[in-house]
Design a protein around this motif. Sequence first.
Motif, PDB file in Angstrom:
ATOM      1  N   PRO A 127       0.813  -1.234   0.000  1.00  0.00           N
ATOM      2  CA  PRO A 127       0.000   0.000   0.000  1.00  0.00           C
ATOM      3  C   PRO A 127       0.836   1.270   0.000  1.00  0.00           C
ATOM      4  N   PHE A 128       1.911   1.293   0.771  1.00  0.00           N
ATOM      5  CA  PHE A 128       2.722   2.511   0.866  1.00  0.00           C
ATOM      6  C   PHE A 128       3.501   2.791  -0.419  1.00  0.00           C
ATOM      7  N   VAL A 129       3.762   1.754  -1.215  1.00  0.00           N
ATOM      8  CA  VAL A 129       4.398   1.946  -2.519  1.00  0.00           C
ATOM      9  C   VAL A 129       3.371   2.466  -3.520  1.00  0.00           C
ATOM     10  N   LYS A 130       2.236   1.789  -3.581  1.00  0.00           N
ATOM     11  CA  LYS A 130       1.193   2.180  -4.550  1.00  0.00           C
ATOM     12  C   LYS A 130       0.722   3.607  -4.316  1.00  0.00           C
ATOM     13  N   GLU A 131       0.594   3.985  -3.048  1.00  0.00           N
ATOM     14  CA  GLU A 131       0.142   5.342  -2.722  1.00  0.00           C
ATOM     15  C   GLU A 131       1.094   6.394  -3.283  1.00  0.00           C
ATOM     16  N   ARG A 132       2.392   6.168  -3.116  1.00  0.00           N
ATOM     17  CA  ARG A 132       3.368   7.144  -3.587  1.00  0.00           C
ATOM     18  C   ARG A 132       3.502   7.119  -5.111  1.00  0.00           C
ATOM     19  N   VAL A 133       3.358   5.936  -5.711  1.00  0.00           N
ATOM     20  CA  VAL A 133       3.384   5.852  -7.179  1.00  0.00           C
ATOM     21  C   VAL A 133       2.191   6.599  -7.757  1.00  0.00           C
ATOM     22  N   ASP A 134       1.013   6.358  -7.202  1.00  0.00           N
ATOM     23  CA  ASP A 134      -0.209   6.998  -7.702  1.00  0.00           C
ATOM     24  C   ASP A 134      -0.170   8.510  -7.542  1.00  0.00           C
ATOM     25  N   SER A 135       0.530   8.984  -6.519  1.00  0.00           N
ATOM     26  CA  SER A 135       0.602  10.428  -6.273  1.00  0.00           C
ATOM     27  C   SER A 135       1.730  11.090  -7.061  1.00  0.00           C
ATOM     28  N   GLY A 136       2.504  10.280  -7.788  1.00  0.00           N
ATOM     29  CA  GLY A 136       3.598  10.825  -8.592  1.00  0.00           C
ATOM     30  C   GLY A 136       4.865  11.102  -7.812  1.00  0.00           C
TER      31      GLY A 136
END
Length: 211
Positions: free
Chosen positions: A167-176
């Motif tokens: 989750p913490f990876v996907k969140e930062r990827v999605d936020s750019g």
Amino acid sequence: MAEKLFHGVIHFKTEDFEKNKEFFQGLKEGQKPHTFYVGCSDSRIVPNLITKTLPGELFVVRNIANIIPPYDLNDGTYKCTASILEYAVKYLEVDNILVCGHSNCGGLKALFYPPEKLEKLPLVKKWLELIDDVKESVIHIEDEKLREWEVEQLNVVKQLDNLLTYPFVKERVDSGKLKLIGWYYIIETGDVYNYNFEKEEFELITKETEF
């Protein structure tokens, strides 16, 4: 050959360190790496050599076949690679995660060994179960060289997918705020292929490559 290691330390301290003393002193208060590098433990692969980076730029984890276990907080086992990933993303706040596979990967070759060949390596055998699905996707390829080429690249893609289960990876990827990069390195030529997410294929990195 242990002597070589000790002589190496002496050479480093008297030559490399002394010539760059001010640079090393600047690292004493902490680190701020820009990239988390996930690579294979293979002795032929040297992350800082390939990327021409200096100490302090790469936060590195290396294991057999550059594997990132999928996210699972409750399976009761110790999480070496996962804990390093968490530290890199949540504490160091790296800008990039680079997964680098390579040619002639012994770990991926072992996927196709007869079971008895891995009996003396039960921990390795268990570790490789994490990529059983990668093995199954190429098991039909009879040409060993072609199968090797395919499985080594597909494994990089698999690990990029696994990263997004955190989750913490996907969140930062999605936020750019975080970029995922997949590379495939050819030992004997020095060529590095970059994974194009849109085209879903690896492309040779050249001077004309857009980053």
